[in-house]
Design an enzyme around this catalytic site. Sequence first.
Site, mmCIF file in Angstrom:
data_model
loop_
_atom_site.group_PDB
_atom_site.id
_atom_site.type_symbol
_atom_site.label_atom_id
_atom_site.label_comp_id
_atom_site.label_asym_id
_atom_site.label_seq_id
_atom_site.Cartn_x
_atom_site.Cartn_y
_atom_site.Cartn_z
ATOM 1 N N CYS A 167 0.836 -1.205 0.000
ATOM 2 C CA CYS A 167 0.000 0.000 0.000
ATOM 3 C C CYS A 167 0.873 1.258 0.000
ATOM 4 O O CYS A 167 1.550 1.561 0.987
ATOM 5 C CB CYS A 167 -0.906 -0.043 1.233
ATOM 6 S SG CYS A 167 -1.795 1.492 1.564
ATOM 7 N N CYS A 207 0.090 3.788 2.744
ATOM 8 C CA CYS A 207 0.533 3.260 4.046
ATOM 9 C C CYS A 207 2.023 3.539 4.239
ATOM 10 O O CYS A 207 2.446 3.990 5.312
ATOM 11 C CB CYS A 207 0.293 1.755 4.129
ATOM 12 S SG CYS A 207 -1.431 1.249 4.039
#
Length: 146
Positions: free
Chosen positions: A67, A70
């Site tokens: 991600c 993230c």
Amino acid sequence: MSHIITCLTCGTTNRVPAERLGAHPKCGTCGAKLAEAKVHEVDSATLRKAERKDSLPLLVDFWAPWCGPCRAMAPEFEKAARALTPHARLAKLNTQVNGDAAQRYAIRGIPALILFQNGQEVARLTGARPAAEITAFVQQHSRNRA
């Protein structure tokens, strides 16, 4: 007053007097610091225990290595950990490794931040956020006003 704090390294429950939080208390079993100005990686079992028992606010970042948002938020989450210690702790749970967590906590998208305290989910926030916003979120929603 004292706090119940789960060691994020070994999972042992510790009782720490509130006035000792700033003195770098250590786990009675493994010696790891309990209120450290850094983010700890946790697994599902440790999170479940801390979620149920801890009186000190625990903010968990549900993330995955693939991600992009993230990974981009990781340094901001670390900054927030430094700002909030010793009044709150921050941890990360890798949803790719701990697949059961996404279902258990009804994670619909990552990064997802969930604040736990005294056996309850207190609040949640989704999406990558700057450190100041993460800090304000914890301060606004924690019961002891981190």
